[in-house]
Write an enzyme that holds these catalytic residues in place. Structure first.
Site, PDB file in Angstrom:
ATOM      1  N   GLU A 258      -9.414  -5.384 -26.032  1.00 17.89           N
ATOM      2  CA  GLU A 258     -10.301  -6.526 -26.291  1.00 17.89           C
ATOM      3  C   GLU A 258     -10.103  -7.635 -25.253  1.00 17.89           C
ATOM      4  O   GLU A 258      -9.005  -8.188 -25.131  1.00 17.89           O
ATOM      5  CB  GLU A 258     -10.028  -7.070 -27.708  1.00 17.89           C
ATOM      6  CG  GLU A 258     -10.977  -8.186 -28.085  1.00 17.89           C
ATOM      7  CD  GLU A 258     -10.846  -8.616 -29.537  1.00 17.89           C
ATOM      8  OE1 GLU A 258     -10.508  -7.781 -30.392  1.00 17.89           O
ATOM      9  OE2 GLU A 258     -11.095  -9.813 -29.803  1.00 17.89           O
TER      10      GLU A 258
ATOM     11  N   ASP B 279       4.805   1.973 -34.575  1.00 15.21           N
ATOM     12  CA  ASP B 279       3.757   2.484 -35.452  1.00 15.21           C
ATOM     13  C   ASP B 279       2.904   1.296 -35.947  1.00 15.21           C
ATOM     14  O   ASP B 279       3.275   0.606 -36.889  1.00 15.21           O
ATOM     15  CB  ASP B 279       4.433   3.210 -36.626  1.00 15.21           C
ATOM     16  CG  ASP B 279       3.448   3.831 -37.580  1.00 15.21           C
ATOM     17  OD1 ASP B 279       2.253   3.468 -37.546  1.00 15.21           O
ATOM     18  OD2 ASP B 279       3.880   4.668 -38.387  1.00 15.21           O
TER      19      ASP B 279
ATOM     20  N   HIS C 110     -15.060 -16.965 -24.155  1.00 16.23           N
ATOM     21  CA  HIS C 110     -15.271 -15.542 -23.896  1.00 16.23           C
ATOM     22  C   HIS C 110     -16.291 -15.288 -22.798  1.00 16.23           C
ATOM     23  O   HIS C 110     -16.519 -14.146 -22.429  1.00 16.23           O
ATOM     24  CB  HIS C 110     -15.789 -14.846 -25.169  1.00 16.23           C
ATOM     25  CG  HIS C 110     -14.721 -14.638 -26.188  1.00 16.23           C
ATOM     26  ND1 HIS C 110     -14.878 -13.835 -27.290  1.00 16.23           N
ATOM     27  CD2 HIS C 110     -13.470 -15.128 -26.279  1.00 16.23           C
ATOM     28  CE1 HIS C 110     -13.786 -13.847 -28.009  1.00 16.23           C
ATOM     29  NE2 HIS C 110     -12.918 -14.634 -27.422  1.00 16.23           N
TER      30      HIS C 110
ATOM     31  N   LYS D 161      -7.040 -10.881 -38.872  1.00 16.93           N
ATOM     32  CA  LYS D 161      -7.402  -9.949 -37.793  1.00 16.93           C
ATOM     33  C   LYS D 161      -7.008 -10.555 -36.446  1.00 16.93           C
ATOM     34  O   LYS D 161      -6.499  -9.889 -35.552  1.00 16.93           O
ATOM     35  CB  LYS D 161      -8.902  -9.642 -37.858  1.00 16.93           C
ATOM     36  CG  LYS D 161      -9.353  -8.511 -36.948  1.00 16.93           C
ATOM     37  CD  LYS D 161      -9.680  -8.969 -35.535  1.00 16.93           C
ATOM     38  CE  LYS D 161     -10.145  -7.814 -34.668  1.00 16.93           C
ATOM     39  NZ  LYS D 161     -10.400  -8.196 -33.287  1.00 16.93           N
TER      40      LYS D 161
HETATM   41  C1  MEV Z   1     -11.511 -11.892 -32.610  1.00 17.06           C
HETATM   42  O1  MEV Z   1     -10.993 -10.633 -32.239  1.00 17.06           O
HETATM   43  C2  MEV Z   1     -10.518 -12.653 -33.446  1.00 17.06           C
HETATM   44  C3  MEV Z   1     -11.049 -13.946 -34.059  1.00 17.06           C
HETATM   45  O2  MEV Z   1     -12.218 -13.689 -34.802  1.00 17.06           O
HETATM   46  C4  MEV Z   1      -9.936 -14.477 -34.952  1.00 17.06           C
HETATM   47  C5  MEV Z   1     -10.331 -15.655 -35.809  1.00 17.06           C
HETATM   48  O3  MEV Z   1     -11.521 -15.820 -36.135  1.00 17.06           O
HETATM   49  O4  MEV Z   1      -9.415 -16.394 -36.203  1.00 17.06           O
HETATM   50  C6  MEV Z   1     -11.388 -14.959 -33.001  1.00 17.06           C
END
Ligand code: MEV
Length: 420
Positions: free
Chosen positions: A77, A273, A372, A257
């Site tokens: 990513e 792992d 980004h 995430k």
């Molecule tokens: C993207 O891979 C991760 C984010 O969505 C995490 C977040 O929203 O805190 C930017």
């Protein structure tokens, strides 16, 4: 700034060759870059056909428990590594600790005649079972680890009751899954005999609540913005975003995430792992019955600091298993200064906290897309078939566009080719 970070500051601007030369000069690797050969890969899995490659990058500027680290991260990513490094630079020293690293495994029995008696029996035979368990793990015991404790509990369901015998296990610097599974399967027959029940399964748990890493940062608000008022405003927004993630499972999931973006990248780089770490992290996030964020942010009472904390179970190894045979994993550990498993877990949690800081800060300030843009432009350029030489020009063109997409990328690429 320490010399290693000063040297590393320019890393991004170097060519790939120059980056490799710089690392070689710093560490003098015997083989660099490391490669997973077909022969080794064929020993690792069944029906091996080819290696699936993922990029490995390095995030600098990490100060963890007052020690400097260059952190290897494997991710597909864009922006994860840049965000981790930018976060690390702003938040400064991350204080992290893993006090105890133990795994838990379970022998599950059904059709036990009397659960109450069975609990009592396991209790009175704990020493015997512990000795038996140690016999199945002599080398770990010799290294100062091995089975630590055995206890039992019951679970009830309409299809029947279960007796669960738990074993906690100190795997030292190994991940410990195989060693613990051997112990569990080894002691199961004796347990069945003792309680007159039949074994349903014997397996370690990835809910490693006895290996919880806790991290904390106190970020002077000046690190958030030069203007004091603006800095406090950003800190309050981060605090609010953190509170919101406690209230809303949609947000909590994405918040976590983002943390796992950093955590997984180091777990993979070091040959550990990641499915186990993921499963444990999300189970821990749900331990109250409500899925919760794994980090929290709050402004200090005197409004001078933004305080961030992270807490999650991380059970990783630095010896044995995949990482003993995977040359890139070994190289990654070397880059980290060959940490033991406790230090590695602490590094991983620290990266998660820095990653989360960057994400939430971006969300409540510029939004996530702005940061980004150039990475997105680069990815779009490659998608529409730009060559490595064409990419920088196409990226510059795309960045001037309010809305970049495949269509505009294709159009600009044609224009660029026409101009040449
Ligand atoms: C993207 O891979 C991760 C984010 O969505 C995490 C977040 O929203 O805190 C930017």
């Amino acid at each position: 700034m320490t010399p290693i970070f000063k040297q590393f500051r320019n890393y991004r601007r170097l060519s790939i060759e120059e980056r490799r030369e710089m690392l070689q000069a710093m560490k003098h690797y015997s083989v660099f870059p490391p490669v997973l050969s077909d022969e080794i890969a064929d020993q690792m899995i069944e029906n091996f056909t080819c290696n699936y490659q993922l990029p490995l990058g390095i995030a600098g500027d990490f100060v963890i428990n007052d020690k400097d680290y260059l952190v290897p991260m494997v991710t597909e990513e864009p922006s994860v590594i840049a965000a981790a490094q930018a976060g690390a630079r702003r938040i400064g020293n991350i204080v992290v600790s893993l006090d105890r690293k133990e795994l838990i495994g379970q022998v599950v029995l059904s059709d036990v005649e009397s659960l109450r008696d069975a609990l009592e029996i396991i209790n009175t035979h704990e020493d015997e079972l512990l000795e038996l368990a140690k016999n199945f793990s002599p080398s770990m015991v010799k290294r100062g680890g091995g089975p630590v404790k055995i206890w039992a509990d019951t679970k009830h369901d309409s299809i029947g009751d279960f007796l669960v015998v738990y074993v906690s296990f100190d795997a030292q610097d190994a991940m410990g899954a195989n060693a613990l599974n051997t112990i569990l399967e080894g002691i199961s027959p004796r347990i069945q005999q003792l309680v007159q029940g039949s074994s349903l399964m014997s397996i370690l748990s990835n809910y490693t609540e006895e290996s919880v890493v806790k991290g904390r940062v106190e970020i002077p608000l000046i690190q958030l913005h030069r203007n004091q008022k603006r800095a406090l405003g950003i800190a309050r927004q981060i605090e609010k975003a953190s509170r919101f993630s406690c209230l809303d499972v949609y947000r909590a999931t994405t918040h976590n995430k983002g943390i796992m973006n950093g955590i997984d990248a180091v777990v993979v780089a070091t040959g550990n792992d990641w499915r186990a770490v993921e499963a444990g992290a999300h189970a821990y996030a749900s331990r109250s019955g409500n899925y919760q964020p794994l980090t929290l942010w709050q402004v200090s009472d005197d409004e001078k600091f933004l305080i961030g904390t992270i807490e999650l179970p991380i059970n990783v190894g630095t010896v044995g298993g995949t990482l003993a045979v995977h040359p890139v994993a070994q190289w990654s550990l070397e880059l980290l200064g060959n940490p033991n498993s406790q230090e590695l877990a602490e590094i991983i949690a620290a990266v998660g906290l820095a990653q989360n800081f960057s994400a939430v800060r971006a969300l409540v300030t510029d939004g996530i897309q702005k940061g980004h843009m150039s990475l997105q432009a680069r990815s779009l350029s490659l998608q529409v078939g730009a060559t490595v030489e064409e990419v920088p020009r196409l990226v510059r063109r795309l960045r001037l566009e309010p809305q970049m997409n495949q269509e505009s990328a294709r159009r600009f690429l044609e224009e660029i080719r026409h101009e040449q």
